[in-house]
Design a protein around this motif. Sequence first.
Motif, PDB file in Angstrom:
ATOM      1  N   LYS A 187       0.818  -1.217   0.000  1.00  0.00           N
ATOM      2  CA  LYS A 187       0.000   0.000   0.000  1.00  0.00           C
ATOM      3  C   LYS A 187       0.850   1.266   0.000  1.00  0.00           C
ATOM      4  O   LYS A 187       0.447   2.296  -0.539  1.00  0.00           O
ATOM      5  N   ILE A 207      -4.026  -7.921   2.723  1.00  0.00           N
ATOM      6  CA  ILE A 207      -3.738  -7.693   1.300  1.00  0.00           C
ATOM      7  C   ILE A 207      -4.417  -8.747   0.422  1.00  0.00           C
ATOM      8  O   ILE A 207      -3.837  -9.227  -0.548  1.00  0.00           O
ATOM      9  N   MET A 259      -0.453  -7.723  -5.318  1.00  0.00           N
ATOM     10  CA  MET A 259      -0.221  -6.354  -4.837  1.00  0.00           C
ATOM     11  C   MET A 259       0.984  -5.730  -5.533  1.00  0.00           C
ATOM     12  O   MET A 259       0.990  -4.539  -5.848  1.00  0.00           O
ATOM     13  N   GLN A 263       0.008  -2.365  -7.538  1.00  0.00           N
ATOM     14  CA  GLN A 263       0.126  -1.355  -6.491  1.00  0.00           C
ATOM     15  C   GLN A 263      -0.203   0.056  -6.989  1.00  0.00           C
ATOM     16  O   GLN A 263      -0.946   0.793  -6.348  1.00  0.00           O
ATOM     17  N   LEU A 267      -3.414   2.170  -5.603  1.00  0.00           N
ATOM     18  CA  LEU A 267      -3.283   3.436  -4.870  1.00  0.00           C
ATOM     19  C   LEU A 267      -4.072   4.552  -5.542  1.00  0.00           C
ATOM     20  O   LEU A 267      -4.674   5.393  -4.870  1.00  0.00           O
ATOM     21  N   TYR A 297      -1.647   6.676   4.089  1.00  0.00           N
ATOM     22  CA  TYR A 297      -2.211   5.712   3.154  1.00  0.00           C
ATOM     23  C   TYR A 297      -3.659   6.136   2.906  1.00  0.00           C
ATOM     24  O   TYR A 297      -4.458   6.205   3.853  1.00  0.00           O
ATOM     25  N   GLY A 299      -6.296   4.816   1.836  1.00  0.00           N
ATOM     26  CA  GLY A 299      -7.396   3.880   2.019  1.00  0.00           C
ATOM     27  C   GLY A 299      -8.028   3.922   3.391  1.00  0.00           C
ATOM     28  O   GLY A 299      -9.009   3.224   3.645  1.00  0.00           O
ATOM     29  N   GLY A 358     -11.039  -0.367  -0.202  1.00  0.00           N
ATOM     30  CA  GLY A 358     -10.177  -1.390  -0.775  1.00  0.00           C
ATOM     31  C   GLY A 358     -10.410  -1.561  -2.259  1.00  0.00           C
ATOM     32  O   GLY A 358     -11.123  -0.782  -2.898  1.00  0.00           O
ATOM     33  N   GLN A 359      -9.827  -2.620  -2.796  1.00  0.00           N
ATOM     34  CA  GLN A 359      -9.857  -2.796  -4.243  1.00  0.00           C
ATOM     35  C   GLN A 359     -11.258  -3.095  -4.790  1.00  0.00           C
ATOM     36  O   GLN A 359     -11.537  -2.865  -5.969  1.00  0.00           O
TER      37      GLN A 359
END
Length: 393
Positions: A187, A207, A259, A263, A267, A297, A299, A358-359
């Motif tokens: 991250k 992750i 990840m 990445q 991000l 970060y 997130g 998150g993703q």
Amino acid sequence: MTKQIYLDYASTTPVDKAVAKEMCEYLSIDGQFGNPASNTHDFGMIAKLAVDEAREKVAQLIHADSREIVFTSGATESDNLAIKGAAFSYQNKGKHIITSNIEHKAVIDTCQYLESQGFDVTYLEADDKGQITPEQVRKAIRQDTILISIMAVNNELGTAYPLAEIGALARERKILFHVDAAQGVGKVNIDVAMMNIDLLSLSAHKIYGPKGIGALYVRRKPKIKLVPLIHGGGHEGGYRSGTLATHQIVGLGEACQLMFDKQTIFLKHVTALREIFLEKLSSLSHIIINTPLENSYPGIVNITFKGIDGEALIAFLHKMAVSMGSACNSASVEPSFVLTAIGLSQEDAHSSIRFSFGQYTTKKEVIFAAETVLESVNKLRGLSPRWQECSDV
């Protein structure tokens, strides 16, 4: 929204489907279920190859050598092995440890245990955004300092720490530097060589990997010595005995690879979500954004809603999964020690909510969440005598 929105990615993440698929290949009679330590037949040797490949993938994510990766049950065990292992191994050189007052409980409780064993711990005080400066670390270093432990990203605030600068100080003074990177790996950029990190803890379930598996990076040059926590068999270079959980290790490796590959895209995604979320909440008065918008970060966003009881707000937000703080403190009725440590009153700490993206979080979900928060806060404030006191100030 017909289903609950998950905005608690800092607590745990769902396993990526690609990770789950890969793990399933190492479980049943139809797959490669062998013991990686069994070197007399193909079942064991194939499992060992899978473990070795996973070790390479973990090392790649943090720019390490695969021989420096020790598999554990998760970041909590890794923190314990790193801190206790180093303390007991190097106590002949000194008994002083430096950490911060807002580390994860896996670090703080371990340091408090070491205090009961005769070690001296300095807990650096974070500022109002949860930041620790290299200068604070420099001033705290003593002749008998043997270990510095500072996290990569704070789990409640999202604050990211100046690891390279702290690592340079530690290396210059020949002090071991440990990083709890459970919230940081994949991250924020982490390069253990460039940052002079000697020990680093990570966990798969932060992750998009499985729960119950993590790793500890242990530098080989200069070689770090650790007293093991678990004995019996000498697995993992003697640092962590026990039969390796091949399927979980494969899952951790696959998660690290994903990840590593994604990445930059990841991000950008969570940064955009944070911007949308905060913009939608910008019309709301009397809130404190506890997360720094720089050196963090993106997130994780921690917000204080003045005049509101956090538990009451969460009840109103029944269509979304959010948290009042770290999952490790969920059994406690006390306010977050992290928030009170950065200067919030107990009342304001109880009025704070952590949102983490998150993703799999979508723009539509974030817009709905922000609009629901806005509506809920205004409703609760209309019903709250606490808000009348707050707004009259």
